[in-house]
Design an enzyme around this catalytic site. Structure first.
Site, PDB file in Angstrom:
ATOM      1  NE  ARG A 145      -2.496  -0.207   3.618  1.00 44.41           N
ATOM      2  CZ  ARG A 145      -3.299   0.199   4.588  1.00 44.41           C
ATOM      3  NH1 ARG A 145      -4.593   0.242   4.384  1.00 44.41           N
ATOM      4  NH2 ARG A 145      -2.819   0.540   5.755  1.00 44.41           N
ATOM      5  CG  ASP A 185       2.499  -3.487   9.088  1.00 42.90           C
ATOM      6  OD1 ASP A 185       2.711  -4.644   8.673  1.00 42.90           O
ATOM      7  OD2 ASP A 185       2.585  -2.487   8.367  1.00 42.90           O
ATOM      8  CG  ASP A 231       6.194  -3.941   9.973  1.00 43.01           C
ATOM      9  OD1 ASP A 231       6.967  -4.331   9.072  1.00 43.01           O
ATOM     10  OD2 ASP A 231       5.811  -2.762  10.079  1.00 43.01           O
TER      11      ASP A 231
END
Ligand code: PRP
Ligand code: URA
Length: 210
Positions: free
Chosen positions: A104, A201, A204
């Site tokens: 994104r 996230d 991550d």
């Protein structure tokens, strides 16, 4: 209109509570994502076709059922979708895996494609696109459009762990033929396009990159 299947089985909800917790380690996060993916795959494949065949057990002849119909392809959206693949192919080892890389753009939140490699016969397979997060729905919608247009896929399902209402609405608008399978639908997106409360996230947290 596509159907949204919400899997609120106690085992799935318990493992979801682990991955939502900000104090969960990378190891436990990754393992839990994989386990939830297996449990969701078990439910999402409930309607796969089977056929009757004849075999011999040690005691005598038996009519048994085996998977029939189209073969499957699992398509993780890179990176975070990778975390769901092992859990699924542990149940369906014959599935082929295609990869689509999208990230994104942090400014526009629009998906940008950077990698794509699919099994050559993917048009003849039932396709499960997998990604832990369905936020704005931009990445999943782009991935679905892509495999429809470039490869001619017609039977596509979308598996996510957590979805925002906005993401579900986007898929239903853009791809009414694609059913959505999720473990939870959260409240909303924040100003950065993150699901609230979500889990942060996903990429991550799976790969320990933050
Ligand atoms: C995350 C997530 C989805 C996407 C969801 O990936 O894994 O692919 O965002 O957001 P959307 O529904 O608004 O498109 P990200 O772009 O952070 O990339 P990563 O997997 O490499 O971390
Ligand atoms: N991508 C993520 O990894 N998490 C979100 O909450 C939204 C998009």
């Amino acid at each position: 209109m596509s159907t949204v299947h919400i899997y609120d089985h106690p085992l799935i909800q318990h493992k979801l509570s682990i991955i939502r917790d900000k104090n969960t380690s990378v190891k436990e996060f990754r393992e839990s994502v994989s386990e939830i993916s297996s449990l969701m795959c078990y439910e999402a494949t409930r309607d796969l076709e089977t056929e009757e065949i004849d075999i011999e057990t040690p005691v005598g002849p038996a009519k048994v059922r085996q998977l029939a119909g189209k073969k499957l392809a699992i398509v993780p959206i890179l990176r975070a979708g990778l975390g769901m693949v092992d859990g699924i192919i542990s149940l369906i080892p014959s599935a082929k895996v295609g990869h689509i890389g999208l990230y994104r753009d942090p400014e526009t939140l629009e998906p940008v494609e950077y990698y794509c490699k699919m099994p050559p016969d993917i048009a003849n397979r039932d396709v499960f696109i997998v990604d832990p997060m369905l936020a704005t729905g931009g990445s999943a919608s782009a991935a679905i459009t892509f495999i429809k247009k470039r490869y001619g896929c017609t039977r596509i399902r979308l598996l996510n762990l957590i979805a925002a209402p906005e993401g579900i609405a986007r898929i239903q608008e853009d791809h009414p033929d694609v059913d959505i399978y999720v473990a939870a639908v959260d409240e909303k997106l924040n100003d950065h396009g993150y699901i609230v409360p979500g889990l942060g996230d996903a990429g991550d947290r799976i790969f320990g990159t933050k």
